[in-house]
Design a protein around this motif. Structure first.
Motif, PDB file in Angstrom:
ATOM      1  N   PHE A 160       1.076  -1.235   0.098  1.00 43.71           N
ATOM      2  CA  PHE A 160       0.238   0.029  -0.034  1.00 43.71           C
ATOM      3  C   PHE A 160       0.716   1.341   0.162  1.00 43.71           C
ATOM      4  N   SER A 161       0.515   2.082  -0.594  1.00 38.52           N
ATOM      5  CA  SER A 161       1.121   3.564  -0.770  1.00 38.52           C
ATOM      6  C   SER A 161       0.984   4.199  -0.217  1.00 38.52           C
ATOM      7  N   SER A 162       2.149   5.437   0.474  1.00 35.13           N
ATOM      8  CA  SER A 162       1.112   6.464   1.882  1.00 35.13           C
ATOM      9  C   SER A 162       0.103   7.322   0.954  1.00 35.13           C
ATOM     10  N   ARG A 163      -0.521   6.672  -0.645  1.00 34.28           N
ATOM     11  CA  ARG A 163      -1.714   6.849  -0.869  1.00 34.28           C
ATOM     12  C   ARG A 163      -3.342   5.925  -0.661  1.00 34.28           C
ATOM     13  N   GLY A 164      -1.711   5.230  -0.477  1.00 32.98           N
ATOM     14  CA  GLY A 164      -3.214   4.159  -0.351  1.00 32.98           C
ATOM     15  C   GLY A 164      -3.616   3.358  -1.126  1.00 32.98           C
ATOM     16  N   LYS A 165      -2.803   3.323  -1.788  1.00 35.05           N
ATOM     17  CA  LYS A 165      -3.129   2.360  -3.407  1.00 35.05           C
ATOM     18  C   LYS A 165      -2.405   1.694  -3.251  1.00 35.05           C
ATOM     19  N   LEU A 166      -3.320   0.772  -3.621  1.00 35.31           N
ATOM     20  CA  LEU A 166      -2.702  -1.208  -3.694  1.00 35.31           C
ATOM     21  C   LEU A 166      -2.040  -1.426  -5.072  1.00 35.31           C
ATOM     22  N   TYR A 167      -0.453  -2.035  -4.331  1.00 30.89           N
ATOM     23  CA  TYR A 167      -0.329  -3.285  -5.802  1.00 30.89           C
ATOM     24  C   TYR A 167       0.968  -4.517  -4.972  1.00 30.89           C
ATOM     25  N   GLU A 168      -0.517  -5.255  -5.776  1.00 24.70           N
ATOM     26  CA  GLU A 168      -0.504  -6.294  -5.144  1.00 24.70           C
ATOM     27  C   GLU A 168       0.487  -7.497  -6.587  1.00 24.70           C
ATOM     28  N   PHE A 169       0.807  -8.161  -5.920  1.00 29.21           N
ATOM     29  CA  PHE A 169       1.545  -9.555  -6.628  1.00 29.21           C
ATOM     30  C   PHE A 169       1.354 -11.089  -6.263  1.00 29.21           C
ATOM     31  N   SER A 170       1.057 -12.017  -7.071  1.00 28.11           N
ATOM     32  CA  SER A 170       1.269 -13.124  -6.388  1.00 28.11           C
ATOM     33  C   SER A 170       1.038 -14.240  -7.334  1.00 28.11           C
ATOM     34  N   SER A 171       1.553 -15.353  -6.854  1.00 27.39           N
ATOM     35  CA  SER A 171       1.946 -16.153  -7.971  1.00 27.39           C
ATOM     36  C   SER A 171       1.107 -17.285  -8.004  1.00 27.39           C
ATOM     37  N   GLY A 172      -0.308 -17.399  -7.646  1.00 29.26           N
ATOM     38  CA  GLY A 172      -0.711 -18.205  -7.864  1.00 29.26           C
ATOM     39  C   GLY A 172      -2.061 -17.541  -9.018  1.00 29.26           C
ATOM     40  N   ASN A 173      -2.776 -18.204  -9.095  1.00 28.40           N
ATOM     41  CA  ASN A 173      -4.598 -17.589  -9.407  1.00 28.40           C
ATOM     42  C   ASN A 173      -5.114 -16.980  -9.138  1.00 28.40           C
ATOM     43  N   SER A 174      -4.690 -16.742  -7.796  1.00 27.29           N
ATOM     44  CA  SER A 174      -5.821 -16.365  -6.609  1.00 27.29           C
ATOM     45  C   SER A 174      -5.223 -15.203  -5.452  1.00 27.29           C
ATOM     46  N   LEU A 175      -4.869 -14.132  -5.719  1.00 27.17           N
ATOM     47  CA  LEU A 175      -4.014 -13.355  -4.404  1.00 27.17           C
ATOM     48  C   LEU A 175      -5.171 -13.447  -2.907  1.00 27.17           C
ATOM     49  N   SER A 176      -6.601 -13.792  -3.036  1.00 29.00           N
ATOM     50  CA  SER A 176      -7.407 -14.366  -2.321  1.00 29.00           C
ATOM     51  C   SER A 176      -6.901 -15.693  -1.508  1.00 29.00           C
ATOM     52  N   LYS A 177      -6.773 -16.543  -2.392  1.00 32.60           N
ATOM     53  CA  LYS A 177      -6.897 -17.875  -2.241  1.00 32.60           C
ATOM     54  C   LYS A 177      -5.426 -18.044  -1.004  1.00 32.60           C
TER      55      LYS A 177
END
Length: 199
Positions: A48-65
Motif C-alpha cells: 500500500f502506497s502512502s496514498r493508499g493505492k494497492l499494488y499486488e502480486f501473486s504467484s498463483g491464480n488468486s491472491l485471495s486464495k
C-alpha cells in the motif's frame, strides 16, 4: 569501489521518496516473481502506497486464495501458541491477572524500550522476560490479525468494484448494441411491395 551504504530512514524529499518507492516496489515484485519460479513456491505480495493505492502480486491464480491460506494457518498457530502460553502460565509462579489485560501498542513499545534500554536490564528475571515476551507476542499477533483482515477486506472490496465495473460495461455494450440495431432499422426501413390491381 562498492556502493555507499544506505541509511535506513525516511526520505524527506517527496519526489525522491516517490522515485525510490517506485524503483524498490518494482524490484521487490521482480524478486518475488523470481523466487516463485525458481523455488516453486506460492507468494502473495501486497504493497500500500502512502496514498493508499494497492499494488499486488501473486504467484498463483488468486491472491485471495493465498491470503485465505495464510489466515487459516495463522489462526492454527495462534491456537497452538495459546495452548503453549497456558502451559507456561501453569509453570510460572508469577502468572497473575496482569496478563489478562493487554497494554496498548504504544504502551507496550514504551514498556519494551524502558525494560531493554534501561539500566535495570540485568536485573530482569527469566519470569519477567517471559512475561514481556508474551505481551509483545500477543500484541504482535493482534496487529498481524487486524492487518490481514484489513488487507482481505480491501482486496475483496477491489474485486467487487472490478466485478461491478465489468457488469456495467457489459450492460452498456448490450444497450449500445440495441441502440445501434434500432438506428439501423430506422435508417433503412423495410421496403413494402405495392400491389397494383389490374382491371
Amino acid at each position: 569501489m562498492g556502493r555507499k551504504k544506505v541509511v535506513l530512514k525516511r526520505i524527506e524529499d517527496k519526489s525522491s521518496r516517490q522515485v525510490t518507492f517506485s524503483k524498490r516496489r518494482s524490484g521487490l515484485i521482480k524478486k518475488a516473481r523470481e523466487l516463485s519460479v525458481l523455488c516453486d513456491v506460492e507468494i502473495a505480495l501486497c504493497v500500500f502506497s502512502s496514498r493508499g493505492k494497492l499494488y499486488e502480486f501473486s504467484s498463483g491464480n488468486s491472491l485471495s486464495k493465498i491470503l485465505d491460506r495464510y489466515q487459516s494457518r495463522f489462526q492454527v498457530e495462534m491456537k497452538e501458541s495459546k495452548g503453549l502460553n497456558d502451559i507456561e502460565k501453569n509453570h510460572l509462579e508469577d502468572a497473575s491477572l496482569e496478563d489478562v489485560s493487554l497494554p496498548s501498542h504504544a504502551e507496550l513499545l514504551e514498556i519494551v524500550q524502558s525494560q531493554l534500554e534501561g539500566p535495570n536490564i540485568e536485573q530482569l528475571s527469566v519470569t519477567d522476560l517471559v512475561k514481556l515476551e508474551r505481551q509483545f507476542n500477543a500484541a504482535l499477533s493482534q496487529t498481524r490479525s487486524r492487518k490481514t483482515q484489513l488487507m482481505l477486506e480491501s482486496i475483496m472490496s477491489l474485486h467487487e468494484k472490478i466485478r461491478a465495473t465489468q457488469d456495467t460495461k457489459d450492460r452498456t455494450e448490450v444497450v449500445l448494441g440495441l441502440i445501434k440495431h434500432s438506428n439501423n432499422q430506422l435508417a433503412h426501413p423495410p421496403q413494402l411491395e405495392t400491389l397494383s390491381l389490374l382491371p
